[in-house]
Scaffold this motif. Structure first.
Motif, short mmCIF file in Angstrom:
data_model
loop_
_atom_site.label_atom_id
_atom_site.label_comp_id
_atom_site.label_asym_id
_atom_site.label_seq_id
_atom_site.Cartn_x
_atom_site.Cartn_y
_atom_site.Cartn_z
N LEU A 81 2.13 1.63 -3.54
CA LEU A 81 1.04 2.05 -4.42
C LEU A 81 0.74 3.53 -4.22
O LEU A 81 0.65 4.30 -5.19
CB LEU A 81 -0.22 1.22 -4.17
N ALA A 82 0.61 3.95 -2.96
CA ALA A 82 0.34 5.37 -2.68
C ALA A 82 1.48 6.25 -3.18
O ALA A 82 1.24 7.30 -3.79
CB ALA A 82 0.12 5.56 -1.17
N ASP A 83 2.71 5.82 -2.94
CA ASP A 83 3.87 6.59 -3.42
C ASP A 83 3.89 6.66 -4.95
O ASP A 83 4.27 7.68 -5.53
CB ASP A 83 5.17 5.98 -2.91
N SER A 84 3.51 5.58 -5.61
CA SER A 84 3.47 5.58 -7.07
C SER A 84 2.48 6.60 -7.59
O SER A 84 2.77 7.35 -8.53
CB SER A 84 3.12 4.18 -7.60
N TYR A 85 1.30 6.64 -6.98
CA TYR A 85 0.32 7.66 -7.37
C TYR A 85 0.84 9.06 -7.06
O TYR A 85 0.67 9.98 -7.84
CB TYR A 85 -1.01 7.43 -6.66
N TYR A 86 1.48 9.22 -5.92
CA TYR A 86 2.03 10.52 -5.51
C TYR A 86 3.07 11.00 -6.53
O TYR A 86 3.05 12.16 -6.94
CB TYR A 86 2.66 10.36 -4.13
N ILE A 141 0.84 -1.21 0.00
CA ILE A 141 0.00 0.00 0.00
C ILE A 141 0.87 1.26 0.00
O ILE A 141 0.56 2.23 -0.69
CB ILE A 141 -0.98 -0.03 1.18
N GLN A 142 1.97 1.24 0.74
CA GLN A 142 2.91 2.37 0.72
C GLN A 142 3.43 2.60 -0.69
O GLN A 142 3.43 3.75 -1.18
CB GLN A 142 4.11 2.10 1.65
#
Length: 183
Positions: A58-63, A55-56
């Motif tokens: 994935l969130a960082d990828s979107y960020y 999840i980290q």
């Protein structure tokens, strides 16, 4: 009956090995900063595997691809489910993502709640000052209008510099399919 159990066992091992391979592939994309390639792989694994590292990433990828709405969604999920084990930087990234999509009050609350819990009163005061500053800047309104020049392309231009009487800049360009095939 033994054959059926054996088949299920082999099938389970195969699926598990495939999932591990996909996670490894997604992590390789992530480590090489190919965030757009990593996102669909992480999304595909989510229903079966919701570990905090996935999840980290994935969130960082979107960020890092500037999809702040999706980044805020996944940082929020990360903090609400793994908050006690989550680094301060993820609270900050959630704060930044929320501000980017215009949710200033929620962004402020996230950081203030975190700093109050960690007994960091100096950071609470600084966060409140920053929020007040954002409100003041927003109250001024738009004073400037940004327009593209005729020299702008459909891609991003950056790194402009004046050399003598010339303007020099860099621009990204999509690969020409015919050129790459000719190589």
């Amino acid at each position: 009956m033994k054959k059926l159990l054996f088949i299920w066992f082999i099938l389970g091992l195969t699926i598990s090995a495939y999932a591990q391979q996909e996670l490894k592939r997604a992590n390789t994309y992530f480590e090489r900063a190919y965030y757009s390639d990593a996102i669909p792989l992480y999304e595909q694994m989510l229903p079966r595997n919701k570990i905090s590292k996935l999840i980290q990433n994935l969130a960082d990828s979107y960020y890092h691809t500037f999809d702040m709405k999706a980044a805020a969604r996944w940082y929020g999920y990360l903090i609400s489910n793994y908050g006690e084990n989550t680094d301060e930087s993820y609270y900050f990234k959630l704060n930044q993502s929320l501000k980017a999509i215009g949710e200033y009050e929620k962004a402020q609350k996230i950081l203030i709640d975190f700093y109050v819990e960690k007994d960091q009163n100096d950071k609470v005061i600084q966060t409140e000052r920053n929020f007040k500053y954002i409100k003041n800047v927003s109250a001024i309104g738009e004073r400037f209008k940004i327009e593209n020049l005729n020299i702008n392309t459909t891609t991003s231009e950056f790194g402009a510099a004046r050399i003598d009487s010339n303007l020099v800049y860099s621009a990204s360009r999509k690969k020409n399919q015919n050129f790459t095939q000719a190589l």
